[in-house]
Design an enzyme around this catalytic site. Structure first.
Site, short mmCIF file in Angstrom:
data_model
loop_
_atom_site.label_atom_id
_atom_site.label_comp_id
_atom_site.label_asym_id
_atom_site.label_seq_id
_atom_site.Cartn_x
_atom_site.Cartn_y
_atom_site.Cartn_z
N GLU A 56 7.65 6.59 2.64
CA GLU A 56 8.54 7.73 2.45
C GLU A 56 8.37 8.21 1.02
O GLU A 56 8.68 7.47 0.08
CB GLU A 56 10.00 7.33 2.64
N ASP A 90 22.21 8.85 -2.10
CA ASP A 90 21.51 7.83 -2.86
C ASP A 90 22.42 7.07 -3.81
O ASP A 90 23.28 7.65 -4.49
CB ASP A 90 20.37 8.48 -3.66
#
Length: 293
Positions: free
Chosen positions: A77, A88
């Site tokens: 990724e 995140d």
């Protein structure tokens, strides 16, 4: 509330299979599909590793990604740095901030994708939707495909808002990976998985990314709910950081996704060479962990 919980709990009604704008279309087995097929034949889970493009700089990120592939990562990724990374945790958020401050651009993301594809792994871009929308869904898909990319993981894109991406991904034969969270009801899981190609991203817990001391107890249930609605592989993300945890997840999932642990290795290294070496060591440990015997 995390982006994951927001995106995956927005409305419960299943989408109409007759809606042409939401058609999944037909596609030949993609690089991601081939990676899962190969891993299944070898009685192991796929190892998916994440790194943001441009961190700590463009070339070091590329070297680290290649090291991951050389040590057994099947899918990479490539994170597209974004100024508002709601999903995140602090490790990735800081890395993304540093990449942006260093001047990373979308072209650098495509260059990183190209390097991963040239190294022999499937390359997906992990991105929030706004940068793709601003670039243009079709133009982004075209340039991603030209770089050898396999598709997108879109954590904040809901099925109801995905029409442009679905059309572009069909046009350019790209995989599209949506997320299923522990809070997703059955009708929602059915709607999400119907639109996926490549694999389905099983979020192991509610919250932001980051390493955990133990794998969430809800992870196996999320994978089971996905398998009730699709034959696509299910890969578990959020929290895995060691070979032992990878082995645990490989016992019930088709893929193991590791992000923060890799980024932390780069962030804590004194020199780029040390960071790449640390990433390489972790990839080797995880690649051994995803083998079921």
């Amino acid at each position: 509330m995390s982006t994951t919980s927001t995106a995956m709990s927005h409305g419960d009604a299943a989408l109409s299979t007759g809606d042409a704008a939401l058609s999944t279309g037909d596609a030949a087995l993609s690089p991601v599909g081939r990676a899962f097929e190969k891993a299944a034949a070898e009685d192991r889970a796929v190892l998916v590793g994440y790194l943001p493009a441009g961190f700590p700089d463009k070339q070091t990120a590329i070297r680290a990604a290649r090291a991951m592939v050389e040590e057994g990562a099947d899918v990479i990724e490539v994170g597209l740095p974004y100024s508002d990374p709601l999903m995140d945790g602090p490790v990735i958020a800081d890395a993304v901030y540093r990449a942006l401050k260093g001047g990373v651009r979308v072209k650098d993301v495509f260059d990183t994708v190209q390097a991963v594809a040239d190294a022999g792994a499937a390359a997906l871009v992990m991105t929030y939707w706004n940068p793709v929308d601003r670039y243009g869904a079709d133009a982004f898909s075209r340039d991603l495909a030209n770089a050898g990319g396999a598709g997108l993981i879109t954590p904040d894109l809901t099925p109801e808002e995905a029409g442009p991406w679905l059309a572009a991904s069909d046009s350019h034969q790209l995989d599209r990976v949506f997320l299923v969270a522990p809070s997703s009801p059955a009708a929602r899981v059915a709607a999400i998985t119907r639109l996926c190609r490549g694999f389905v991203y099983a979020v192991s817990l509610m919250g932001i990314t980051g390493t955990r001391d133990a794998v969430s107890s809800s992870a196996e249930g999320v994978v089971a709910s996905i398998r009730e609605h699709t034959h696509l592989p299910a890969a578990v993300g959020l929290g895995v950081s060691t070979g032992a945890q990878a082995r645990q997840v490989a016992g019930f999932a088709d893929g193991v996704i590791v992000g923060s642990a890799f980024v932390r290795r780069l962030a804590e290294a004194g020199r780029p060479d040390d960071g790449v070496a640390a990433v390489r060591d972790l990839a080797a440990e995880l690649a051994a962990g995803v083998r079921r015997r």
